[in-house]
Design a protein around this motif. Structure first.
Motif, PDB file in Angstrom:
ATOM      1  N   VAL A  76       0.855  -1.164   0.000  1.00  0.00           N
ATOM      2  CA  VAL A  76       0.000   0.000   0.000  1.00  0.00           C
ATOM      3  C   VAL A  76       0.903   1.229   0.000  1.00  0.00           C
ATOM      4  O   VAL A  76       1.870   1.290   0.754  1.00  0.00           O
ATOM      5  N   LEU A  77       0.574   2.180  -0.834  1.00  0.00           N
ATOM      6  CA  LEU A  77       1.345   3.411  -0.957  1.00  0.00           C
ATOM      7  C   LEU A  77       0.635   4.536  -0.216  1.00  0.00           C
ATOM      8  O   LEU A  77      -0.540   4.807  -0.456  1.00  0.00           O
ATOM      9  N   LEU A  78       1.345   5.190   0.709  1.00  0.00           N
ATOM     10  CA  LEU A  78       0.805   6.298   1.492  1.00  0.00           C
ATOM     11  C   LEU A  78       1.791   7.467   1.423  1.00  0.00           C
ATOM     12  O   LEU A  78       2.575   7.680   2.340  1.00  0.00           O
ATOM     13  N   PRO A  79       1.768   8.228   0.308  1.00  0.00           N
ATOM     14  CA  PRO A  79       2.754   9.293   0.114  1.00  0.00           C
ATOM     15  C   PRO A  79       2.316  10.649   0.673  1.00  0.00           C
ATOM     16  O   PRO A  79       2.461  11.681   0.027  1.00  0.00           O
ATOM     17  N   SER A  80       1.792  10.670   1.877  1.00  0.00           N
ATOM     18  CA  SER A  80       1.274  11.905   2.474  1.00  0.00           C
ATOM     19  C   SER A  80       2.378  12.908   2.756  1.00  0.00           C
ATOM     20  O   SER A  80       3.494  12.538   3.111  1.00  0.00           O
ATOM     21  N   ASN A  81       2.032  14.181   2.650  1.00  0.00           N
ATOM     22  CA  ASN A  81       2.945  15.246   3.057  1.00  0.00           C
ATOM     23  C   ASN A  81       2.749  15.600   4.523  1.00  0.00           C
ATOM     24  O   ASN A  81       3.674  16.010   5.196  1.00  0.00           O
ATOM     25  N   ILE A  82       1.512  15.435   4.999  1.00  0.00           N
ATOM     26  CA  ILE A  82       1.169  15.689   6.399  1.00  0.00           C
ATOM     27  C   ILE A  82       0.247  14.554   6.834  1.00  0.00           C
ATOM     28  O   ILE A  82      -0.702  14.220   6.141  1.00  0.00           O
ATOM     29  N   GLU A  83       0.532  13.969   7.980  1.00  0.00           N
ATOM     30  CA  GLU A  83      -0.279  12.834   8.441  1.00  0.00           C
ATOM     31  C   GLU A  83      -0.115  12.711   9.947  1.00  0.00           C
ATOM     32  O   GLU A  83       0.962  12.945  10.483  1.00  0.00           O
ATOM     33  N   GLY A  84      -1.181  12.324  10.610  1.00  0.00           N
ATOM     34  CA  GLY A  84      -1.097  11.986  12.018  1.00  0.00           C
ATOM     35  C   GLY A  84      -0.887  10.488  12.118  1.00  0.00           C
ATOM     36  O   GLY A  84      -0.089   9.913  11.386  1.00  0.00           O
ATOM     37  N   LEU A  85      -1.619   9.849  12.984  1.00  0.00           N
ATOM     38  CA  LEU A  85      -1.607   8.393  13.055  1.00  0.00           C
ATOM     39  C   LEU A  85      -2.662   7.901  12.068  1.00  0.00           C
ATOM     40  O   LEU A  85      -3.851   7.894  12.347  1.00  0.00           O
ATOM     41  N   SER A  86      -2.215   7.514  10.905  1.00  0.00           N
ATOM     42  CA  SER A  86      -3.086   7.217   9.777  1.00  0.00           C
ATOM     43  C   SER A  86      -3.864   5.915   9.957  1.00  0.00           C
ATOM     44  O   SER A  86      -3.286   4.869  10.259  1.00  0.00           O
ATOM     45  N   MET A  87      -5.171   5.989   9.729  1.00  0.00           N
ATOM     46  CA  MET A  87      -5.988   4.772   9.755  1.00  0.00           C
ATOM     47  C   MET A  87      -5.604   3.850   8.605  1.00  0.00           C
ATOM     48  O   MET A  87      -5.644   2.638   8.744  1.00  0.00           O
ATOM     49  N   VAL A  88      -5.210   4.419   7.457  1.00  0.00           N
ATOM     50  CA  VAL A  88      -4.762   3.599   6.335  1.00  0.00           C
ATOM     51  C   VAL A  88      -3.541   2.781   6.753  1.00  0.00           C
ATOM     52  O   VAL A  88      -3.436   1.596   6.451  1.00  0.00           O
ATOM     53  N   MET A  89      -2.609   3.417   7.469  1.00  0.00           N
ATOM     54  CA  MET A  89      -1.432   2.714   7.952  1.00  0.00           C
ATOM     55  C   MET A  89      -1.826   1.564   8.878  1.00  0.00           C
ATOM     56  O   MET A  89      -1.362   0.435   8.721  1.00  0.00           O
ATOM     57  N   LEU A  90      -2.703   1.834   9.830  1.00  0.00           N
ATOM     58  CA  LEU A  90      -3.117   0.808  10.785  1.00  0.00           C
ATOM     59  C   LEU A  90      -3.864  -0.331  10.099  1.00  0.00           C
ATOM     60  O   LEU A  90      -3.637  -1.509  10.405  1.00  0.00           O
ATOM     61  N   GLU A  91      -4.756  -0.011   9.174  1.00  0.00           N
ATOM     62  CA  GLU A  91      -5.503  -1.042   8.457  1.00  0.00           C
ATOM     63  C   GLU A  91      -4.572  -1.899   7.593  1.00  0.00           C
ATOM     64  O   GLU A  91      -4.731  -3.115   7.517  1.00  0.00           O
ATOM     65  N   THR A  92      -3.602  -1.250   6.958  1.00  0.00           N
ATOM     66  CA  THR A  92      -2.630  -1.973   6.139  1.00  0.00           C
ATOM     67  C   THR A  92      -1.838  -2.946   6.996  1.00  0.00           C
ATOM     68  O   THR A  92      -1.679  -4.121   6.653  1.00  0.00           O
ATOM     69  N   MET A  93      -1.346  -2.466   8.120  1.00  0.00           N
ATOM     70  CA  MET A  93      -0.545  -3.310   9.005  1.00  0.00           C
ATOM     71  C   MET A  93      -1.390  -4.430   9.612  1.00  0.00           C
ATOM     72  O   MET A  93      -0.897  -5.546   9.788  1.00  0.00           O
ATOM     73  N   SER A  94      -2.642  -4.149   9.917  1.00  0.00           N
ATOM     74  CA  SER A  94      -3.500  -5.179  10.515  1.00  0.00           C
ATOM     75  C   SER A  94      -3.724  -6.352   9.568  1.00  0.00           C
ATOM     76  O   SER A  94      -3.983  -7.466   9.994  1.00  0.00           O
ATOM     77  N   LYS A  95      -3.612  -6.099   8.273  1.00  0.00           N
ATOM     78  CA  LYS A  95      -3.772  -7.153   7.270  1.00  0.00           C
ATOM     79  C   LYS A  95      -2.444  -7.800   6.896  1.00  0.00           C
ATOM     80  O   LYS A  95      -2.402  -8.699   6.065  1.00  0.00           O
ATOM     81  N   GLY A  96      -1.353  -7.310   7.505  1.00  0.00           N
ATOM     82  CA  GLY A  96      -0.049  -7.877   7.205  1.00  0.00           C
ATOM     83  C   GLY A  96       0.456  -7.522   5.821  1.00  0.00           C
ATOM     84  O   GLY A  96       1.151  -8.302   5.182  1.00  0.00           O
ATOM     85  N   LEU A  97       0.114  -6.331   5.378  1.00  0.00           N
ATOM     86  CA  LEU A  97       0.577  -5.875   4.065  1.00  0.00           C
ATOM     87  C   LEU A  97       1.746  -4.906   4.244  1.00  0.00           C
ATOM     88  O   LEU A  97       1.791  -4.164   5.219  1.00  0.00           O
ATOM     89  N   PRO A  98       2.655  -4.889   3.302  1.00  0.00           N
ATOM     90  CA  PRO A  98       3.742  -3.916   3.404  1.00  0.00           C
ATOM     91  C   PRO A  98       3.230  -2.512   3.075  1.00  0.00           C
ATOM     92  O   PRO A  98       2.347  -2.352   2.238  1.00  0.00           O
ATOM     93  N   LEU A  99       3.776  -1.530   3.762  1.00  0.00           N
ATOM     94  CA  LEU A  99       3.380  -0.148   3.583  1.00  0.00           C
ATOM     95  C   LEU A  99       4.577   0.657   3.119  1.00  0.00           C
ATOM     96  O   LEU A  99       5.661   0.551   3.685  1.00  0.00           O
ATOM     97  N   LEU A 100       4.371   1.455   2.094  1.00  0.00           N
ATOM     98  CA  LEU A 100       5.367   2.399   1.600  1.00  0.00           C
ATOM     99  C   LEU A 100       4.823   3.778   1.931  1.00  0.00           C
ATOM    100  O   LEU A 100       3.814   4.201   1.375  1.00  0.00           O
ATOM    101  N   ALA A 101       5.455   4.450   2.903  1.00  0.00           N
ATOM    102  CA  ALA A 101       4.898   5.700   3.412  1.00  0.00           C
ATOM    103  C   ALA A 101       5.964   6.786   3.520  1.00  0.00           C
ATOM    104  O   ALA A 101       7.149   6.498   3.678  1.00  0.00           O
TER     105      ALA A 101
END
Length: 96
Positions: free
Chosen positions: A1-26
């Motif tokens: 999953v690609l998360l190229p944010s310029n500004i981000e807090g604790l991202s739900m996309v990040m948490l959902e990606t990790m909960s599924k065991g997917l690699p995250l590019l952020a």
């Protein structure tokens, strides 16, 4: 999953990606820089660096074992820090 944010807090996309065991590019912003360890449980890029995005994405299909290790570590990070059990334990410790 690609998360190229310029500004981000604790991202739900990040948490959902990790909960599924997917690699995250952020991007190295917000919660991603606090919980993603580059090449261990995901991939970090400098914000706005398109060349780093292309470089990382082109490497993913080259090594299934590396992808698998990143995926396992991503899921472990979620379970250890954000799962209902982990959050309940932290809340209980806080109350005591």
């Amino acid at each position: 999953v690609l998360l190229p944010s310029n500004i981000e807090g604790l991202s739900m996309v990040m948490l959902e990606t990790m909960s599924k065991g997917l690699p995250l590019l952020a991007s190295k912003v917000g919660g991603a820089k606090d919980y993603i360890i580059d090449n261990e449980n995901g991939f970090l890029i400098e914000k706005g660096n398109v060349e780093q995005i292309i470089n990382h994405l082109s490497k993913i299909p080259l090594s299934f074992e590396h992808y698998k290790r990143i995926s396992v570590n991503s899921k472990r990070t979620y379970l250890d820090n954000f799962s209902p059990n982990a959050v309940t334990k932290l809340f209980y410790e806080y109350l005591n």
